[in-house]
Design a protein around this motif. Structure first.
Motif, mmCIF file in Angstrom:
data_model
loop_
_atom_site.group_PDB
_atom_site.id
_atom_site.type_symbol
_atom_site.label_atom_id
_atom_site.label_comp_id
_atom_site.label_asym_id
_atom_site.label_seq_id
_atom_site.Cartn_x
_atom_site.Cartn_y
_atom_site.Cartn_z
ATOM 1 N N LYS A 797 8.133 -19.643 1.129
ATOM 2 C CA LYS A 797 7.359 -19.814 2.354
ATOM 3 C C LYS A 797 6.597 -18.535 2.688
ATOM 4 O O LYS A 797 5.472 -18.576 3.171
ATOM 5 C CB LYS A 797 8.283 -20.194 3.514
ATOM 6 C CG LYS A 797 7.552 -20.452 4.826
ATOM 7 C CD LYS A 797 8.514 -20.918 5.911
ATOM 8 C CE LYS A 797 7.771 -21.201 7.215
ATOM 9 N NZ LYS A 797 8.692 -21.668 8.284
ATOM 10 N N TYR A 798 7.222 -17.397 2.407
ATOM 11 C CA TYR A 798 6.605 -16.105 2.687
ATOM 12 C C TYR A 798 6.400 -15.357 1.369
ATOM 13 O O TYR A 798 7.295 -15.349 0.527
ATOM 14 C CB TYR A 798 7.487 -15.252 3.607
ATOM 15 C CG TYR A 798 7.907 -15.928 4.882
ATOM 16 C CD1 TYR A 798 7.068 -15.951 6.000
ATOM 17 C CD2 TYR A 798 9.145 -16.554 4.979
ATOM 18 C CE1 TYR A 798 7.456 -16.579 7.170
ATOM 19 C CE2 TYR A 798 9.541 -17.187 6.151
ATOM 20 C CZ TYR A 798 8.690 -17.192 7.234
ATOM 21 O OH TYR A 798 9.075 -17.816 8.399
ATOM 22 N N GLN A 799 5.268 -14.708 1.205
ATOM 23 C CA GLN A 799 5.044 -13.889 0.011
ATOM 24 C C GLN A 799 3.956 -12.876 0.301
ATOM 25 O O GLN A 799 3.109 -13.074 1.169
ATOM 26 C CB GLN A 799 4.681 -14.754 -1.194
ATOM 27 C CG GLN A 799 3.346 -15.456 -1.116
ATOM 28 C CD GLN A 799 2.218 -14.675 -1.762
ATOM 29 O OE1 GLN A 799 2.452 -13.825 -2.602
ATOM 30 N NE2 GLN A 799 0.991 -14.952 -1.364
ATOM 31 N N GLY A 800 4.003 -11.767 -0.446
ATOM 32 C CA GLY A 800 2.992 -10.747 -0.251
ATOM 33 C C GLY A 800 3.328 -9.466 -0.979
ATOM 34 O O GLY A 800 4.178 -9.431 -1.877
ATOM 35 N N GLY A 801 2.667 -8.385 -0.562
ATOM 36 C CA GLY A 801 2.899 -7.090 -1.188
ATOM 37 C C GLY A 801 2.372 -5.973 -0.308
ATOM 38 O O GLY A 801 1.587 -6.193 0.619
ATOM 39 N N PHE A 802 2.826 -4.767 -0.586
ATOM 40 C CA PHE A 802 2.353 -3.608 0.148
ATOM 41 C C PHE A 802 2.496 -2.378 -0.739
ATOM 42 O O PHE A 802 3.197 -2.396 -1.757
ATOM 43 C CB PHE A 802 3.128 -3.421 1.457
ATOM 44 C CG PHE A 802 4.603 -3.207 1.283
ATOM 45 C CD1 PHE A 802 5.139 -1.934 1.147
ATOM 46 C CD2 PHE A 802 5.481 -4.289 1.250
ATOM 47 C CE1 PHE A 802 6.496 -1.739 0.990
ATOM 48 C CE2 PHE A 802 6.839 -4.104 1.093
ATOM 49 C CZ PHE A 802 7.355 -2.822 0.955
ATOM 50 N N GLY A 803 1.837 -1.298 -0.339
ATOM 51 C CA GLY A 803 1.916 -0.072 -1.124
ATOM 52 C C GLY A 803 1.105 1.035 -0.489
ATOM 53 O O GLY A 803 0.465 0.862 0.557
ATOM 54 N N VAL A 804 1.130 2.196 -1.114
ATOM 55 C CA VAL A 804 0.372 3.350 -0.644
ATOM 56 C C VAL A 804 -0.402 3.943 -1.815
ATOM 57 O O VAL A 804 0.021 3.850 -2.972
ATOM 58 C CB VAL A 804 1.298 4.438 -0.030
ATOM 59 C CG1 VAL A 804 1.967 3.928 1.223
ATOM 60 C CG2 VAL A 804 2.331 4.916 -1.042
ATOM 61 N N ASP A 805 -1.548 4.535 -1.483
ATOM 62 C CA ASP A 805 -2.363 5.260 -2.449
ATOM 63 C C ASP A 805 -2.558 6.673 -1.916
ATOM 64 O O ASP A 805 -3.017 6.864 -0.776
ATOM 65 C CB ASP A 805 -3.720 4.575 -2.644
ATOM 66 C CG ASP A 805 -3.581 3.151 -3.138
ATOM 67 O OD1 ASP A 805 -2.903 2.945 -4.148
ATOM 68 O OD2 ASP A 805 -4.143 2.248 -2.498
ATOM 69 N N PHE A 806 -2.231 7.656 -2.734
ATOM 70 C CA PHE A 806 -2.303 9.050 -2.321
ATOM 71 C C PHE A 806 -3.184 9.824 -3.284
ATOM 72 O O PHE A 806 -3.122 9.631 -4.506
ATOM 73 C CB PHE A 806 -0.902 9.662 -2.303
ATOM 74 C CG PHE A 806 -0.877 11.155 -2.101
ATOM 75 C CD1 PHE A 806 -1.063 11.701 -0.839
ATOM 76 C CD2 PHE A 806 -0.683 12.016 -3.175
ATOM 77 C CE1 PHE A 806 -1.053 13.074 -0.646
ATOM 78 C CE2 PHE A 806 -0.662 13.387 -2.995
ATOM 79 C CZ PHE A 806 -0.853 13.919 -1.722
ATOM 80 N N ASN A 807 -4.011 10.711 -2.729
ATOM 81 C CA ASN A 807 -4.857 11.555 -3.564
ATOM 82 C C ASN A 807 -4.983 12.932 -2.915
ATOM 83 O O ASN A 807 -5.308 13.045 -1.728
ATOM 84 C CB ASN A 807 -6.250 10.936 -3.720
ATOM 85 C CG ASN A 807 -7.090 11.670 -4.751
ATOM 86 O OD1 ASN A 807 -7.028 11.358 -5.930
ATOM 87 N ND2 ASN A 807 -7.880 12.646 -4.316
ATOM 88 N N TYR A 808 -4.700 13.969 -3.674
ATOM 89 C CA TYR A 808 -4.901 15.336 -3.209
ATOM 90 C C TYR A 808 -5.487 16.152 -4.352
ATOM 91 O O TYR A 808 -4.810 16.438 -5.351
ATOM 92 C CB TYR A 808 -3.601 15.960 -2.722
ATOM 93 C CG TYR A 808 -3.754 17.407 -2.287
ATOM 94 C CD1 TYR A 808 -4.590 17.730 -1.215
ATOM 95 C CD2 TYR A 808 -3.102 18.429 -2.961
ATOM 96 C CE1 TYR A 808 -4.755 19.049 -0.813
ATOM 97 C CE2 TYR A 808 -3.252 19.750 -2.563
ATOM 98 C CZ TYR A 808 -4.092 20.056 -1.486
ATOM 99 O OH TYR A 808 -4.256 21.361 -1.092
#
Length: 954
Positions: A797-808
């Motif tokens: 019933k529920y689905q998805g995703g998440f994350g972070v992108d880092f650049n220095y």
């Protein structure tokens, strides 16, 4: 109790850019011309600003250099409303893709795949190099997918490959990866040798029943069978691409090589790809052309596990074999056969599978050629003619050999002198597409409109020749060469080759048109109507009409928004339309695999008679396959409302969608009188499926400092889909499938919802299982009336995703997590480990040490001799929550500073370390909670992968 495991199988046949434009902006916030992204929506290009559709896109930066042979695995969890699940850890295997819920009962759920404008076969992505892909987009709402009419009901996935740019110097890029795949262990509590022998002694079965406590305590064989059948597997890839462009021509050429070993011994994938994309134009820019050519060759050794057949399923051998058996007992197929005959049990199952490792092989060789040409000519400044011709050729050769001195050859030899078998199956498929298009566009002041007319022809043909030779000479047999085949004898026809030939064709003709209107980049509407004709139905039912209408309102362009400085983009959009589905059934009866050709032979719209042997008193007779002449399109009606926004100088970006889609006239088995020789016929019925839900995608730049070259972005997407069945008239509004457990599709419920007793635990008085009756009371003997629908199924019933992108500066890192919730599957592996029937020959769960006895009554494990153990397969005892949170990918990298490269020919060099499937949080105890199936049993586990990669640009 039906554990569905222990069956000896004799074997079976198998087949197998952005471009610039001037945007009106607030004068007090904009200091430079903004760029509006060009997006491909079906048969035409538009801009992100003027699109009225719901489109989710992943670009090449996300796809490149990931350690997956199939691009579908790479984009998991990154597209709202798109549920992608890996069905196996087999290298090159195709995942299952469901967009906005399953909208059919009996038909196929695959979306339509369009590669560089060419509708493609979705079954052969293993021969496509993901590093050649520029964008991966999913069309979801009615306004977008209605363009594809009868093929768009399950959504459309559009893939564009990379192209060179005009007036660019030659650019060369080389990337390589080296990785190691490792087995992820399940959470089951497997008994050790001593624990298993002790349980056997107490139960009076197996080797333990003949041993003393002292002998068990001193027993020193404790085999880890996982190390016998699984291995750390190595992956390496090499990709070289060249881009160049002159004033009127540009090209992109790539060569790629992948060698990916499977974690299961004997499995793996090798792939070689070549691609060349050429684009050109005339000096006056009125004539444009492109030629796309892609060639892929792959060799795939698959794990053909044959379900629960113990003599063929390596996974069963790895995880459920008795640990007190030593691998050193195995010497040869004949020695093992004699050992098996003298023992008379299935104790030596792992040795049977060790024999298969050395006396069986298979190979799938595939050649894929894709070619597409596009021509356009601007007749006037407002009128353009276009023509596209595309073709795809697939040639697949599958061979499998069971050697004549193997254990299985002796097991199924019978009275024959020679045994063993070899299959050689040849498959050839050709797909052709021809599109004629005429576009007229005009801008008058603030008013812009366009009209387009299309005519399209699609043709596909599938040919297969299957050959099986029974009887191989061990002295001369060489796999795949034809040598060592035994010729027929006068005594019987055992050695006569078994053959089968198939030819299937599918044609479609379509006429369609579109209209778009825009006022001052503020308001826009578009409409689409399509007429499709298919050869899949009878002549008077072949045509269907599908349409859509959509609109948008760019609120940020209104005068009253000029002083709302934190809003950069705010657009409302909505659409409504219809799509069709002609895929009557999902699985082909001839190949037993999902195929676009399923339902063509025999055709489902007519009755087919065939001659069969031994029909009556050993004589020939006729068999009949019933069809329905009234078969027609399933129709999906969908409306969508959404908003796209960019706020705070684009630091916060996102979209929100609400959708409601209803599929009517569902293909379902309609009950028939048993006297006809069949219990049901697939027809269009009054039943319907409604999927409705919401989708959200967000990205927020937590840190965005251009001066320090520092950025940190958080992104998340998620969707909620609810499903409801209605309109089933037969069977009291219910359709039943399966036995243990039984699955019910019922009005007001879900697709294939478990229909089970509720398990309560153990009766402390006698060790029997307790279930809940319809009135909520405990009982040991539930009746049919006590079963109930579970309320969940195998579709999350529920689905998805998440994350972070880092650049220095020169360092970069990213993570992606995926999740699903409200999903259940039946765990047959766990049921097997709790089965006392398996105690004599296989390992079991340690929990059985705590089984109920007269002296151990306070336990949650029933007595191993419980009188009603057979009822647990009809209950929810092993129906388990398969929700999970997974770190899908994590990567860190470093780009070498330019000051180190200025005196050499390298323009850019970066190194990346990444991991796939690093960890998973789930209540599911099995190999992998990620699965599209209603139940799982001895499936190829998904591995954990760690890779090191280098990317060099010249």
């Amino acid at each position: 109790m039906n554990v569905k495991l222990y069956v000896l199988s004799a074997g079976a046949m198998f087949f197998l850019g952005q471009t610039a434009f001037a945007q009106k902006v607030k004068k007090d916030t904009a200091r430079s011309k903004e760029i509006d992204e060009v997006v491909v929506v079906g048969y035409r290009n538009t801009t992100k600003k003027t699109a009225v559709t719901s489109v989710a896109t992943v670009d090449s930066k996300t796809i490149e250099n990931r350690p997956n042979s199939n691009v579908l695995n790479i984009v998991q969890g990154q597209l709202a409303g798109v549920n992608i699940t890996a069905s196996t850890g087999q290298p090159g295997a195709k995942p299952t893709v469901v967009i906005r819920g399953v909208g059919t009962f009996n038909g196929n759920t695959d979306p339509l795949y369009v590669i560089d404008g060419f509708p493609s076969n979705s079954d052969n992505f293993r021969s496509i190099n993901p590093n050649d892909i520029e964008t991966f987009s999913v069309l979801k709402d009615a306004s977008a997918i209605a363009q594809y009419g009868s093929r768009g009901s399950n959504g459309v996935i559009m893939i564009t490959t990379k192209k060179g740019g005009y007036n660019e110097n030659m650019r060369i890029r080389y990337s390589t990866q080296f990785g190691v795949s490792m087995l992820q262990d399940p959470k089951y509590n497997y008994a050790s040798s001593k624990e298993l022998l002790t349980m056997q002694k107490g139960f009076g079965v197996g080797l333990g029943a003949e041993m003393t406590d002292e002998q068990i305590a001193n027993y020193n064989i404790d085999t880890n069978w996982r190390k016998v059948f699984f291995r750390p597997a190595v992956t390496q890839s090499h990709d070289l691409s060249i881009e160049s462009g002159g004033k009127n021509i540009s090209s992109y050429t790539s060569v790629g090589y992948l060698n990916q070993d499977g974690i299961l011994k004997t499995t793996g994938l090798k792939r070689f790809t070549v691609r060349n994309n050429i684009n050109g134009k005339s000096s006056d820019d009125r004539f444009r052309y492109s030629l796309v050519t892609g060639l892929g060759f792959s060799k795939n050794n698959e794990a053909i596990l044959d379900g629960g057949a113990i003599n063929r399923n390596y996974v069963l051998g790895a995880y459920q074999s008795a640990p007190y058996v030593s691998p050193s007992l195995y010497q040869s197929g004949k020695q093992l056969y004699d050992l098996y005959k003298s023992d008379g049990t299935l104790l030596y199952t792992p040795l049977m599978l060790m024999d298969k490792l050395v006396n069986y092989d298979n190979l799938t060789e595939e050649i894929r050629l894709d070619m597409a040409s596009n021509l356009s000519y601007k007749i006037t400044n407002d009128l353009t003619a276009k023509m596209r011709t595309s073709g795809q050729f697939l040639n697949t050769r599958f061979t499998q050999s069971e050697y004549p001195l193997s254990f299985n050859a002796f097991l199924f030899k019978g009275a024959q002198e020679f045994s063993g078998f070899e299959d050689v199956n040849q498959r050839r498929e050709f797909l052709f597409n021809n599109l004629w298009q005429l576009d007229y566009s005009k801008t008058i002041g603030k008013h812009s409109f366009s009209l387009s007319g299309y005519a399209e022809y699609n043709y596909s043909q599938w040919d297969a020749t299957n050959f099986r030779q029974r009887g191989l000479d061990p002295k001369t047999f060489v796999p795949g060469t034809g040598s060592g085949y035994i010729t027929d004898t006068p005594n019987n026809d055992f050695y006569v080759p078994q053959t089968a030939v198939f030819k299937l064709k599918l044609n479609m003709i379509s006429y369609f048109g579109s209209f778009t209107y825009d006022f001052n980049k503020k308001y826009g509407v578009e409409g689409f109507v399509r007429r499709d004709g298919t050869s899949r139905f009878a002549s008077d039912r072949q045509w269907g009409t599908f349409w859509s209408v959509g609109g948008r309102w760019n609120i940020d362009q209104e005068a009253f928004m000029q002083n709302v400085k934190f809003v950069d983009v705010f657009k409302l959009r909505a659409s409504y339309g219809t799509q069709g589905n002609q895929r009557i059934v999902d699985t082909d009866v001839n190949t037993n695999i999902p195929s676009v050709y399923a339902g063509l032979n025999p055709p489902r719209f007519t009755n087919i008679y065939s001659v069969t042997n031994n029909t009556y008193n050993g004589s020939q007779g006729y068999a009949i396959t019933f069809g329905d002449g009234n078969l027609r399109w399933e129709t999906t009606k969908q409306y969508n409302a959404g908003v796209d926004f960019e706020l705070f100088k684009r630091r916060l970006r996102g979209s929100f969608d609400y959708y409601n889609k209803k599929t009517t006239e569902l293909y379902m088995p309609d009950p028939a009188a048993p006297v006809l020789g069949t219990l049901s016929v697939v027809r269009n019925t009054d039943a319907s499926i409604v999927n409705k839900g919401i989708e959200v995608s967000l990205a927020y730049d937590i840190v965005k400092n251009k001066e320090k070259d520092l950025s940190l972005t958080f992104r998340i997407n998620g969707s909620i889909n609810t499903q409801k069945i209605d309109g089933i008239k037969s069977g009291g509004g219910r359709i039943s499938e399966g036995t243990e457990p039984q699955y019910i599709t019922a009005n007001g419920g879900l697709l294939r919802e478990p229909f089970v007793y509720k398990y309560l635990g153990v009766n402390p008085a006698n060790g029997n299982l307790l279930f809940e009756d319809i009135n909520g009371n405990p009982t040991e003997n539930p009746t049919a009336a006590d079963r109930r629908l579970y309320g969940k199924n195998n579709l999350p019933k529920y689905q998805g995703g998440f994350g972070v992108d880092f650049n220095y500066r020169n360092f970069f890192a990213s993570t992606t997590f995926t999740f699903v919730a409200e999903v259940v599957r039946y765990d047959y592996d766990l049921e097997s480990l709790y089965s006392s029937d398996n105690l004599a020959s296989f390992t079991v769960d340690k929990d059985l040490q705590n089984a109920w006895t007269i002296s151990n009554v306070n336990t949650d494990v029933p007595s191993l001799k419980a009188a009603n153990l057979g009822l647990q397969g009809h209950s929810d005892r092993f129906l388990k929550d398969a929700s999970y949170l997974r770190m899908r990918n994590v990567q860190i990298g470093y780009r070498l500073p330019q000051r180190f490269l200025k005196d050499i020919f390298i323009n850019s060099l970066s190194v990346t370390l990444q991991a796939e499937n690093l960890f998973t949080i789930s209540k599911w105890k099995g190999f992998d909670p990620e699965s599209p199936r209603t139940y799982d049993q001895q499936k190829y586990p998904t591995p954990r992968i760690v890779t090191l990669g280098f990317d060099i640009k010249f």
